[in-house]
Design an enzyme around this catalytic site. Structure first.
Site, PDB file in Angstrom:
ATOM      1  N   GLU A 133      47.190  51.417  40.521  1.00 18.45           N
ATOM      2  CA  GLU A 133      46.120  52.403  40.607  1.00 18.45           C
ATOM      3  C   GLU A 133      46.473  53.679  39.838  1.00 18.45           C
ATOM      4  OE1 GLU A 133      42.981  52.142  42.001  1.00 18.45           O
ATOM      5  OE2 GLU A 133      43.571  50.039  42.041  1.00 18.45           O
ATOM      6  N   HIS A 136      45.222  53.623  36.298  1.00 17.17           N
ATOM      7  CA  HIS A 136      43.806  53.949  36.102  1.00 17.17           C
ATOM      8  C   HIS A 136      43.557  55.454  36.192  1.00 17.17           C
ATOM      9  CE1 HIS A 136      42.388  49.901  35.754  1.00 17.17           C
ATOM     10  NE2 HIS A 136      42.805  49.549  36.956  1.00 17.17           N
ATOM     11  N   GLU A 191      42.662  47.171  32.285  1.00 13.33           N
ATOM     12  CA  GLU A 191      43.506  46.559  33.316  1.00 13.33           C
ATOM     13  C   GLU A 191      44.927  46.335  32.806  1.00 13.33           C
ATOM     14  OE1 GLU A 191      43.099  46.341  36.300  1.00 13.33           O
ATOM     15  OE2 GLU A 191      40.997  46.095  36.791  1.00 13.33           O
TER      16      GLU A 191
END
Length: 305
Positions: A133, A136, A191
Site C-alpha cells: 500500500e 500506491h 501494481e
C-alpha cells in the site's frame, strides 16, 4: 476522451436534446452538477489532500476504531514501529474492529487495517500488505483514485440531488467515495511499481521485504478457498498482473538479496529482527554441564569413602 471533455459532452448532449413539459428532469440541477464535477476535476493536490483528511476523519468517526490499549492496536504499533513516513508524508495507523479481510492507505498517510485481516494473517503478512500500500501512496495512485472518486460522486450528485457543493463531503458522498475507492483498480504498471516500491520501502526501514511474498501467498489462498475474488482482495492486490507472476518476481528479488532460500522459505538469520538463540541456550548448556560435573565429583568422592 478526457474527463473534462466527457463532462462537457454529457452536458451538451442534455442541452441539445428536447424534453417534454412533463419530463421529470431538473436542468438547473444538472448544470450545477456539471459545474461541481468540473470543480472536482480541477482540484489542486492541496485541495485533494484536504478532502482526503475530511474523508478519513468521517470514516474513523463512523467506524469502531480500536483504542490505544486494545491488543490489535498494540500489535499493529509493534510491527509498524519505525514506519514513520513515506516520501515525506507522515504515516498514522489505526485498526478498524470489523470482521473483514481488508486494509487501505490514503494519500494523507492514513493507514487503516481491519481486525478481520489481522485475525488470519501473521505479523509478516500484515506488514507485506502495508508495504504494498505504501507503493500506491508514494506514487500518488491513491490520490488519483480519490480524485476520480470525487469526480464520479460530483456527477451523480448533480443528477440525483439538489446539491451543487463539493466544498464539504456529505454523508451520501461519503458512501459514494467509499464504494468508489473499494471497487477501484490499479493498472498493471501501477501494481508492479507498487510491489517494487513496497519491497524497497520495507527493506530500507529494517523490515523483512520477503513479508510481501507471504502476504501475496496468503491472499491467493483466501481467493482459492472462497472460489471467487472479493472486492476487498481486489482492492488489496489487483489481479493485474497475475498474482503468480507477482509472487515469482518478489520471490526472485528476495532470494537474490538473501532473505529467502532456494525453496522460497525465509532464512531466519537474514531477518533484520532476528535474534540468535545462543545466549540462553549457551548458559543453559553450561549450567547443565556444571551440574553434571558437580554430581559426578560428589559421586566419585562418595565411592572413595
Amino acid at each position: 476522451m478526457t474527463n473534462r471533455s466527457r463532462i462537457f459532452a454529457i452536458l451538451a448532449a442534455v442541452l441539445l436534446c428536447g424534453f417534454s413539459a412533463n419530463a421529470q428532469f431538473n436542468l438547473g440541477r444538472l448544470v450545477k452538477g456539471a459545474a461541481s464535477a468540473y470543480q472536482a476535476l480541477t482540484l489542486s493536490n492541496e485541495d485533494v489532500q484536504e478532502y482526503v483528511k475530511e474523508y478519513i476523519a468521517k470514516t474513523d468517526s463512523a467506524s469502531d476504531v480500536c483504542g490505544p490499549n486494545d491488543p490489535y492496536t498494540i500489535r499493529l504499533n509493534k510491527l509498524t514501529k519505525g514506519l514513520d513516513s513515506v516520501e515525506g508524508i507522515p504515516l498514522n495507523f489505526k485498526v478498524y474492529k470489523k470482521n473483514e479481510v481488508n486494509a487501505f492507505a490514503c494519500a494523507d498517510g492514513s493507514v487503516r487495517v481491519y481486525s478481520g485481516l489481522m485475525d488470519i494473517m501473521t505479523d509478516n503478512e500484515v506488514l507485506g500488505v502495508i508495504g504494498h500500500e505504501m507503493g500506491h501512496v508514494a506514487h500518488q495512485d491513491t490520490k488519483k483514485s480519490f480524485k476520480q472518486a470525487l469526480l464520479n460522486s460530483a456527477l451523480r450528485d448533480g443528477i440525483a440531488s439538489t446539491s451543487s457543493r463539493i466544498g464539504a463531503i456529505t454523508d451520501s458522498q461519503l458512501g459514494d467515495l467509499a464504494n468508489a475507492l473499494a471497487t477501484s483498480k490499479y493498472s498493471r504498471k501501477e501494481e508492479t511499481a507498487a510491489d517494487e516500491y513496497g519491497y524497497t520501502f520495507l527493506k530500507g526501514h529494517g523490515k523483512n521485504p520477503a513479508a510481501m511474498v507471504q502476504a501475496f501467498k496468503k491472499l491467493e489462498q483466501l481467493e482459492q478457498a472462497s472460489g471467487q475474488k472479493s472486492s476487498a482482495i481486489n482492492q488489496l492486490f489487483s489481479s493485474h498482473p497475475d498474482i503468480q507472476k507477482r509472487i515469482q518476481a518478489v520471490t526472485k528479488q528476495a532470494q537474490k538479496d538473501g532473505y529467502l532460500d532456494a525453496s522460497g522459505n525465509i532464512i531466519p538469520e537474514a531477518d533484520p529482527e532476528y535474534v540468535a538463540p545462543t545466549s540462553k541456550s549457551s548458559k543453559s548448556s553450561k549450567s547443565s554441564k556444571s551440574k553434571k560435573s558437580s554430581k559426578s565429583k560428589k559421586s566419585s568422592k562418595s565411592k572413595k569413602r
